[in-house]
Design a protein around this motif. Structure first.
Motif, PDB file in Angstrom:
ATOM      1  N   THR A  51      18.226 106.163 -19.450  1.00  0.00           N
ATOM      2  CA  THR A  51      18.777 105.044 -18.686  1.00  0.00           C
ATOM      3  C   THR A  51      18.409 105.166 -17.224  1.00  0.00           C
ATOM      4  OG1 THR A  51      20.638 105.161 -20.211  1.00  0.00           O
ATOM      5  CG2 THR A  51      20.876 103.720 -18.313  1.00  0.00           C
ATOM      6  N   ILE A  52      18.421 106.392 -16.700  1.00  0.00           N
ATOM      7  CA  ILE A  52      18.073 106.576 -15.293  1.00  0.00           C
ATOM      8  C   ILE A  52      16.660 106.081 -15.033  1.00  0.00           C
ATOM      9  CG2 ILE A  52      17.590 108.276 -13.519  1.00  0.00           C
ATOM     10  CD1 ILE A  52      19.821 109.913 -14.462  1.00  0.00           C
ATOM     11  N   GLY A  53      15.732 106.503 -15.891  1.00  0.00           N
ATOM     12  CA  GLY A  53      14.349 106.089 -15.718  1.00  0.00           C
ATOM     13  C   GLY A  53      14.218 104.580 -15.647  1.00  0.00           C
ATOM     14  N   ARG A  54      14.863 103.912 -16.596  1.00  0.00           N
ATOM     15  CA  ARG A  54      14.750 102.462 -16.602  1.00  0.00           C
ATOM     16  C   ARG A  54      15.531 101.805 -15.482  1.00  0.00           C
ATOM     17  NH1 ARG A  54      12.601 101.481 -22.043  1.00  0.00           N
ATOM     18  NH2 ARG A  54      12.180 103.615 -22.650  1.00  0.00           N
ATOM     19  N   ALA A  55      16.597 102.440 -15.060  1.00  0.00           N
ATOM     20  CA  ALA A  55      17.371 101.860 -13.965  1.00  0.00           C
ATOM     21  C   ALA A  55      16.565 101.880 -12.673  1.00  0.00           C
ATOM     22  CB  ALA A  55      18.682 102.627 -13.785  1.00  0.00           C
ATOM     23  N   SER A  94       5.151 103.956 -12.030  1.00  0.00           N
ATOM     24  CA  SER A  94       4.683 103.674 -13.389  1.00  0.00           C
ATOM     25  C   SER A  94       5.563 104.372 -14.408  1.00  0.00           C
ATOM     26  CB  SER A  94       3.273 104.225 -13.556  1.00  0.00           C
ATOM     27  OG  SER A  94       2.349 103.199 -13.605  1.00  0.00           O
ATOM     28  N   MET A  95       5.486 103.887 -15.664  1.00  0.00           N
ATOM     29  CA  MET A  95       6.296 104.548 -16.692  1.00  0.00           C
ATOM     30  C   MET A  95       5.497 104.806 -17.953  1.00  0.00           C
ATOM     31  SD  MET A  95      10.090 103.610 -17.572  1.00  0.00           S
ATOM     32  CE  MET A  95      11.051 104.300 -18.861  1.00  0.00           C
ATOM     33  N   ILE A  96       5.533 106.028 -18.432  1.00  0.00           N
ATOM     34  CA  ILE A  96       4.868 106.377 -19.681  1.00  0.00           C
ATOM     35  C   ILE A  96       5.930 106.500 -20.759  1.00  0.00           C
ATOM     36  CG2 ILE A  96       3.489 108.131 -20.868  1.00  0.00           C
ATOM     37  CD1 ILE A  96       2.359 108.909 -18.177  1.00  0.00           C
ATOM     38  N   ASP A 180       8.890 109.115 -20.037  1.00  0.00           N
ATOM     39  CA  ASP A 180      10.073 109.172 -20.893  1.00  0.00           C
ATOM     40  C   ASP A 180       9.707 109.744 -22.253  1.00  0.00           C
ATOM     41  OD1 ASP A 180      12.686 106.706 -21.639  1.00  0.00           O
ATOM     42  OD2 ASP A 180      12.455 108.819 -22.159  1.00  0.00           O
ATOM     43  N   GLU A 181      10.012 110.988 -22.472  1.00  0.00           N
ATOM     44  CA  GLU A 181       9.687 111.698 -23.716  1.00  0.00           C
ATOM     45  C   GLU A 181       8.210 111.534 -24.071  1.00  0.00           C
ATOM     46  OE1 GLU A 181      11.998 113.419 -25.514  1.00  0.00           O
ATOM     47  OE2 GLU A 181      13.928 112.442 -25.294  1.00  0.00           O
ATOM     48  N   PRO A 182       7.307 111.888 -23.169  1.00  0.00           N
ATOM     49  CA  PRO A 182       5.897 111.581 -23.397  1.00  0.00           C
ATOM     50  C   PRO A 182       5.266 112.324 -24.568  1.00  0.00           C
ATOM     51  CG  PRO A 182       6.141 113.013 -21.504  1.00  0.00           C
ATOM     52  CD  PRO A 182       7.509 112.640 -21.923  1.00  0.00           C
TER      53      PRO A 182
END
Lengths: 285, 301, 252
Positions: A51-55, A94-96, A180-182
């Motif tokens: 949630t933190i990552g997406r927030a 960016s987000m992986i 996120d859990e890459p």
């Protein structure tokens, strides 16, 4: 760890979801700074780590995101409008994601997807984008970039798919990457390869990395700093190499509960959840 | 040593404990949800009114629907006859009220036939596969490829006109979509781990289909049946209109429109009210079906 | 006595040029009371082998024997009380519409066993759950609790052999520890035989005495767990796999 000014400053981040008439708080006051380093956020399911990552990227349309401060290189993310966020997402942060099977568009060729990522953030012709894409594919150690450019996501293996994802996320040259859990969906022999590639790229370009994972072991070997979360709160934060000296019983429990090759056959120590809840309350008080 | 894991999942998940007799509770919850949504609430209310009307028809109908009064023919809507009278002097409103019984009978019988048959054919075809599946599906395809009204016509022509034959004919055309749907659902669930576990425990195919697969198909099938009820009413009305369904003097709505057609241009109320009734009930079932789909599916997934 | 004996198990799919070897001449055996691991990466065929033994897949060639009898000839009653399986996904292995009571009672009903309520309650207690859980539904349980129920269900018919298909892969580390302890405990108490499939070598090392390493549908090596710690495997792929796992593991 770099001593340069922090790229991201987060203070007292709170995320809650509506549940009928009340709000369900999933992240309860998390604070941290991120410089040009690798920060790992570890927790079990329900800890709030994803949630933190997406927030941070405000990718939670149904949630209420509040913080005293969420500052990214001078821009206040909390008050940023959707239009401003569009310039930040992908371009500067960016987000992986976890499983390339689900995060790559199955009906487009992978090369086209990476090229598109480039063209969204840079004015460039199709040829230039293609060239950049091929360079990026080489940078993630894909041996036959021309051939791989034309493949569809279902035609590539897990490890290659994840490297393609990395290429796609790094091509706009962001300042921060959230992973996120890459490697959770990858086989063990491939995991280290992918992490090493990510590591190399991140260090060479001075990108800040937030790695979110349920695997404490992996994170402490890969990151510089580790934050352990439980039920929406940070219970421990320390340098990765110092992890064996952790103080919070939850972290100690997590470390002890992991079986190791060559370890003793004794029953694995389990978390005494009552005691941990007590301790957390005391720490908070 | 009873380890009650206080995982976050426990809290985050629905914490309410289910009553063992939760079927009733679930029904109440579904009804509440349907009423919450304006369109499906409308559908539910209309159908409830339809049901009640059918039950107490003789009590609320102001006149006997079959009494002929040749001095009172083709009277427009008035205080004595709210919906006017038809060409034989019968009160239209009473006929419509009594007609709810016929419509409801048709719907109920068709659903009761069609649901189980479609479910059985679909689930067995999906579960067993192979040549049985192929044969069943080709039969289904054959039935599906005819427009339902034409097929019903063919059956009624073969069996003879009348309400019972119309019901059978409509039923024969309404089961294929259900079978297809049940089969598609079965294919999704067939390889689930809980089915494998049942097989390992020695459950026979029949047991697995009835106890494990059918309950999972039920929401979609229920929704499909409510949607097809609208079609059933329209088909029955169509057959009635063509004189092949309910025979006079039965106050079936389609038949009323058929006989009213001749006088329609000067006496709009002969077709407007039965037509309106058909429209209302079809719409109600459609809306209910839509709402049911939302109410049943996400929670149970 | 040999609990499980697999000989020349092969599966070929397709025809002519498109023919694909899913499993190639798999051979291994497991003694009674032993815990045997099957390791490999995704696509190596380890779960496929379990499904063949579980009679969920029937297109294989070769021979599979349980306690000296071929699985093809065993009657279903005898079979079900010899071997059972615990599946990987705790969210998929319990029927979402059936209460725990129904899930546990079905096998008892099918085999017409006596004292059903007593057996069900004891099954739950044996896996560390309160008998009150009988009236609950799967969506009310956490992943760890569901997996415990799955184990209870597998053991309620009193099989002597348990097939475990990555039973803890989908669980958090702390919950995994609880479930692994439970499995080890149950095995000791009831002298069960385990065939344990996992991609996680640390878990296999903890739970098994011997293991087989698989790649592309073939067994490349059978070894005892000591080899994992030393990394001294004979086969190069096995060595590579162990090396990667050790690197990943970085034991303190």
């Amino acid at each position: 760890m770099d001593n340069s000014q922090a790229l991201l400053k987060v203070e007292n981040l709170r995320v809650s979801y509506r549940a009928g008439k009340t709000y369900n708080t999933v992240v309860k006051g998390v604070s941290f700074d991120l410089g040009r380093e690798r920060l790992g956020i570890v927790g079990e399911s329900g800890s709030g780590k994803s949630t933190i990552g997406r927030a941070l990227l405000k990718l939670l349309p149904t949630a209420r995101i509040e913080a005293d401060r969420m500052d990214f290189g001078g821009t206040d993310l909390i008050s940023a409008s959707e239009k401003q966020m569009l310039t930040i997402r992908g371009r500067r942060i960016s987000m992986i994601l976890q499983d390339p099977k689900f995060s790559l568009n199955p009906v487009h060729r992978v090369g086209d997807q990476i090229a598109e990522a480039y063209r969204v953030h840079n004015r460039a012709s199709a040829q230039v984008a293609r060239q950049k894409t091929l360079e990026m594919l080489e940078a993630v150690k894909i041996r036959d970039p021309e051939r791989v450019y034309g493949l569809y996501p279902h035609e590539v293996s897990g490890g290659m798919g994840q490297r393609i994802m990395i290429a796609m996320m790094l091509i706009p040259e962001p300042q921060i990457i959230i992973a996120d859990e890459p490697t959770s969906a990858l086989d063990v022999t491939v995991r280290m390869q992918v992490l090493n590639i990510l590591n190399e790229l991140v260090t060479n370009k001075g990108i800040g990395l937030i790695m979110i994972s349920h695997d404490l072991n992996l994170v402490r070997n890969f990151c510089d700093r580790v934050m352990v979360m439980r039920h929406g709160e940070v219970v421990e934060e320390r340098a990765a190499r110092d992890m064996r000296n952790c103080t919070h019983p939850y972290t100690q429990g997590l470390l002890a509960a992991q079986p190791h090759i060559g370890g003793a056959r004794r029953p694995l120590p389990v978390l005494n959840r009552q005691v941990i809840s007590q301790e957390t309350k005391e720490v908070r008080a | 040593m009873a380890a009650q894991s206080l995982d976050m999942q426990d809290v985050a998940m629905n914490g309410t404990r289910s009553n063992p007799n939760s079927a009733f509770r679930r029904l109440l919850a579904v009804i509440r949800e349907l009423l919450g949504n304006p369109s499906s609430g409308f559908g539910l209310v209309v159908i409830t009114i339809l049901l009640l009307t059918a039950i107490v028809a003789p009590l609320i109908a102001p006149y006997d629907p079959n009494v002929i009064n040749l001095s009172n023919t083709l009277k427009p809507p008035s205080a004595e006859h709210w919906f006017g009278t038809d060409e034989l002097g019968r009160d239209i409103m009473s006929r419509i009220i009594h007609g709810t019984r016929i419509s409801l009978t048709i719907i109920t019988i068709v659903s009761v036939i069609v649901g189980p048959i479609g479910l059985l054919v679909g689930t067995t075809a999906g579960y067993f596969g192979g040549w049985y599946d192929t044969i069943m599906m080709r039969i289904t395809d054959i039935f599906l490829s005819f427009p339902s009204l034409i097929l019903s016509l063919a059956f009624v022509a073969a069996l003879g006109a009348g309400l019972e034959n119309a019901i059978i004919a409509i039923g024969l055309t309404a089961w294929p979509p259900i079978a297809r749907l049940a089969r598609a659902e079965t294919l999704t669930f067939r390889n689930a781990d809980y089915i494998s576990a049942s097989r390992m425990q020695g459950a026979s195919a029949l047991r697995i289909i009835v106890k494990s697969i059918m309950p999972m198909c039920l929401p979609s099938v229920l929704v499909r049946i409510t949607l097809s009820m609208a079609t059933v009413i329209l088909t029955a009305a169509g057959l009635g209109f063509l004189g092949l369904g309910a025979q006079p003097p039965l106050p079936e709505w389609g038949a009323m429109i058929a006989t009213g057609r001749r006088y329609m241009l000067d006496n709009w109320w002969l077709v407007a009210f039965p037509g309106g009734a058909i429209l209302l009930v079809s719409l109600a079932f459609n809306l209910l079906g839509d709402g049911l789909r939302d109410a049943l599916d996400p929670k149970q997934r | 006595m040999t609990a499980i004996d697999v000989r020349n198990l092969s599966i070929d799919l397709g025809y002519g040029l498109a023919k694909k070897r899913i499993l190639g001449d798999v051979c291994f055996s497991v003694e009674a009371g032993e815990s045997f691991g099957l390791v490999g990466e995704s696509g190596s065929g380890k779960s496929t082998i379990l499904r063949c033994i579980a009679r969920l897949l029937n297109v294989w060639e070769g021979d599979i024997q349980l306690e000296g009898r071929s699985v093809n000839v065993m009657q279903f009653a005898e079979y079900c009380r010899t071997v059972q399986m615990v599946f990987q996904d705790p969210y998929g292995s319990l029927h979402p519409r059936q209460s725990i009571r129904t899930a546990l009672q079905e096998p008892l009903r099918i085999h017409r066993m006596d004292r059903q309520v007593e057996r069900m309650e004891r099954a739950l207690v044996d896996v560390g759950l309160d008998p009150a859980f009988l009236s609950r539904y799967p969506h009310e349980l956490s992943g760890g609790q569901r997996q415990r129920v799955a184990i209870a269900r597998a053991l309620i018919l009193e099989p002597r052999i348990l097939l475990l298909d990555e039973p803890t892969s989908a669980l958090d580390v702390s919950v995994q520890a609880e479930v692994l302890n439970l499995l080890a405990d149950l095995r000791a108490k009831r002298n069960l035989t385990y065939l344990f499939v996992s991609h996680d070598l640390a878990v296999i090392d903890h739970m098994c005495e011997r293991l087989a390493v698989m790649q592309h549908g073939r067994v490349v090596e059978v070894m005892s767990r000591d080899v994992l710690a030393t990394g001294d495997a004979k086969d190069p792929y096995a060595r590579e796999l162990i090396q990667a796992s050790l690197e990943y593991d970085h034991a303190v």
